[in-house]
Design a protein around this motif. Structure first.
Motif, short mmCIF file in Angstrom:
data_model
loop_
_atom_site.label_atom_id
_atom_site.label_comp_id
_atom_site.label_asym_id
_atom_site.label_seq_id
_atom_site.Cartn_x
_atom_site.Cartn_y
_atom_site.Cartn_z
N ILE A 26 0.81 -1.22 0.00
CA ILE A 26 0.00 0.00 0.00
C ILE A 26 0.85 1.27 0.00
O ILE A 26 0.34 2.37 -0.18
N LEU A 27 2.15 1.09 0.18
CA LEU A 27 3.07 2.23 0.17
C LEU A 27 4.41 1.72 -0.35
O LEU A 27 5.10 0.98 0.33
N GLN A 28 4.75 2.08 -1.60
CA GLN A 28 5.96 1.55 -2.21
C GLN A 28 6.79 2.68 -2.82
O GLN A 28 6.62 3.84 -2.44
N ASN A 29 7.70 2.36 -3.73
CA ASN A 29 8.65 3.36 -4.22
C ASN A 29 8.69 3.44 -5.74
O ASN A 29 8.41 2.47 -6.44
N THR A 30 9.05 4.62 -6.22
CA THR A 30 9.37 4.83 -7.63
C THR A 30 10.54 5.78 -7.69
O THR A 30 10.96 6.33 -6.66
N VAL A 31 11.12 5.98 -8.87
CA VAL A 31 12.32 6.80 -9.00
C VAL A 31 11.99 8.13 -9.67
O VAL A 31 11.23 8.18 -10.64
N ILE A 32 12.57 9.20 -9.14
CA ILE A 32 12.44 10.53 -9.73
C ILE A 32 13.78 11.22 -9.55
O ILE A 32 14.67 10.71 -8.86
N TYR A 33 13.99 12.37 -10.20
CA TYR A 33 15.30 13.03 -10.18
C TYR A 33 15.19 14.47 -9.66
O TYR A 33 14.21 15.16 -9.93
N ASP A 34 16.22 14.88 -8.90
CA ASP A 34 16.40 16.27 -8.49
C ASP A 34 17.53 16.86 -9.32
O ASP A 34 18.51 16.17 -9.61
N LEU A 35 17.42 18.14 -9.66
CA LEU A 35 18.54 18.85 -10.27
C LEU A 35 19.36 19.47 -9.14
O LEU A 35 18.84 20.26 -8.35
N PRO A 82 13.76 20.43 -7.24
CA PRO A 82 13.43 19.07 -6.80
C PRO A 82 12.39 18.39 -7.68
O PRO A 82 11.60 19.05 -8.36
N LEU A 83 12.42 17.07 -7.70
CA LEU A 83 11.36 16.26 -8.29
C LEU A 83 11.02 16.70 -9.71
O LEU A 83 9.92 17.17 -10.00
N LEU A 84 11.97 16.54 -10.59
CA LEU A 84 11.82 17.00 -11.98
C LEU A 84 10.73 16.23 -12.72
O LEU A 84 10.60 15.02 -12.57
N SER A 85 9.97 16.96 -13.55
CA SER A 85 9.01 16.29 -14.42
C SER A 85 9.77 15.60 -15.55
O SER A 85 10.94 15.91 -15.83
N LEU A 242 -0.90 13.25 -4.25
CA LEU A 242 -0.77 14.70 -4.41
C LEU A 242 0.51 15.24 -3.78
O LEU A 242 1.03 16.27 -4.20
N LEU A 243 1.02 14.55 -2.77
CA LEU A 243 2.18 15.06 -2.05
C LEU A 243 3.47 14.33 -2.44
O LEU A 243 4.36 14.11 -1.64
N THR A 244 3.54 13.97 -3.72
CA THR A 244 4.77 13.42 -4.27
C THR A 244 4.87 13.89 -5.71
O THR A 244 3.91 14.38 -6.30
N GLY A 245 6.05 13.81 -6.30
CA GLY A 245 6.23 14.21 -7.69
C GLY A 245 6.46 15.70 -7.88
O GLY A 245 6.61 16.47 -6.92
N ALA A 246 6.46 16.12 -9.14
CA ALA A 246 6.85 17.49 -9.50
C ALA A 246 5.88 18.55 -9.00
O ALA A 246 6.27 19.70 -8.81
N GLU A 247 4.61 18.20 -8.79
CA GLU A 247 3.61 19.19 -8.36
C GLU A 247 3.41 19.20 -6.85
O GLU A 247 2.43 19.77 -6.35
#
Length: 280
Positions: A26-35, A82-85, A242-247
């Motif tokens: 119910i709570l897992q991980n994915t990958v995103i990038y910061d500049l 943070p959290l680049l699209s 809503l509280l994760t990712g680029a937005e």
């Protein structure tokens, strides 16, 4: 010369996965990038290109650089965006040869939510600030790290966080990463956080949230045999994605300013008059 030819890369570990009572993730991980930016190394890089890609003006650019220097000095890496699209990441990849060594992209494991329920239970992650760094409980964190700021993420931070790793890479004359330094002999492996198994039934949680739409209040369902919490609904709530990712920043501001107070967990923080079952 050694500094120009090598690159120290922080490897952020996967946070522990959280399961419900039926073994569903119910709570897992994915990958995103910061500049990331190293202010002391941006001389000669294409500032106009950075501003264009990130859709910011030169005033905002200067503000971020000054903030990075204040937080982390001019010779240390700080988060610039943070959290680049996906769109911004693709454009940066095309221009990175003009931007390095002052800028680089840092891979980060962020939360992913297979079910759109349980926002108030899970909580959310946020970047550490100076107040957190002053707390001896959080020794070892640095600016730019993310930490649990509410819910299970905060309560079980030490269990879920894992341990950061370090990789050392060689760079060519165009600042591109090529091979591991000394075949990785100086590297330290990242250690993933521990998994957690909860008493929550995510389907029951989702049903409770649906029943409480457009209402103020809470529902708590308890297993009388074990005392385990099967569902803990606080209404109004929010979708955890809503509280994760680029937005993330935009959505957090909207939730924080909402008069309905969706970030307020009414199940554990609100007070209610006792009902008839209590009187009995």
């Amino acid at each position: 010369a050694e500094d120009q030819g090598t690159f120290r890369k922080v490897i952020y570990p996967d946070r522990g996965i959280v399961f419900d009572r039926k073994g569903r993730s119910i709570l897992q991980n994915t990958v995103i990038y910061d500049l990331m930016v190293i202010p002391g190394k941006i001389k000669g890089t294409d500032t106009a290109a950075i501003c264009s890609i990130l859709n910011i003006d030169t005033t905002e650019f200067q503000k971020r650089i000054i903030s990075a220097i204040i937080k982390n000095k001019s010779y240390r890496a700080s988060i610039f965006e943070p959290l680049l699209s996906n769109e911004k990441m693709a454009k940066l990849n095309e221009n990175m040869y003009n931007l390095a060594p002052g800028y680089f992209m840092q891979e980060r494991s962020v939360r992913d939510y297979p079910f759109e329920a349980g926002g108030n239970i899970f909580g959310y992650l946020g970047e550490v600030d100076s107040n957190i760094l002053k707390n001896p409980v959080y020794q070892g964190y640095v600016m730019g790290d993310y930490i649990g700021r509410a819910g299970l993420e905060r309560t079980y931070e030490k269990v879920l966080m894992g341990q950061r790793g370090i990789e050392f890479w060689k760079r060519d004359n165009k600042n591109r990463l090529t091979d591991r330094l000394e075949d990785g002999n100086f590297d330290t492996a990242a250690i993933a956080g521990q998994n957690m198994y909860t008493s929550i039934d995510i389907e029951l949680q989702a049903l409770g949230e649906k029943l409480m739409e457009n209402k103020l209040g809470s529902i708590v369902a308890v297993d009388p045999k074990t005392g385990g919490i099967l569902a803990m609904v606080s209404s109004p709530t929010y979708k955890p994605k809503l509280l994760t990712g680029a937005e993330r920043k935009k959505h957090f501001a909207e939730l924080l300013l909402s008069p309905a107070r969706p970030l307020f967990n009414r199940s554990v923080s609100a007070t209610y008059s006792p009902g008839s079952t209590f009187k009995t």
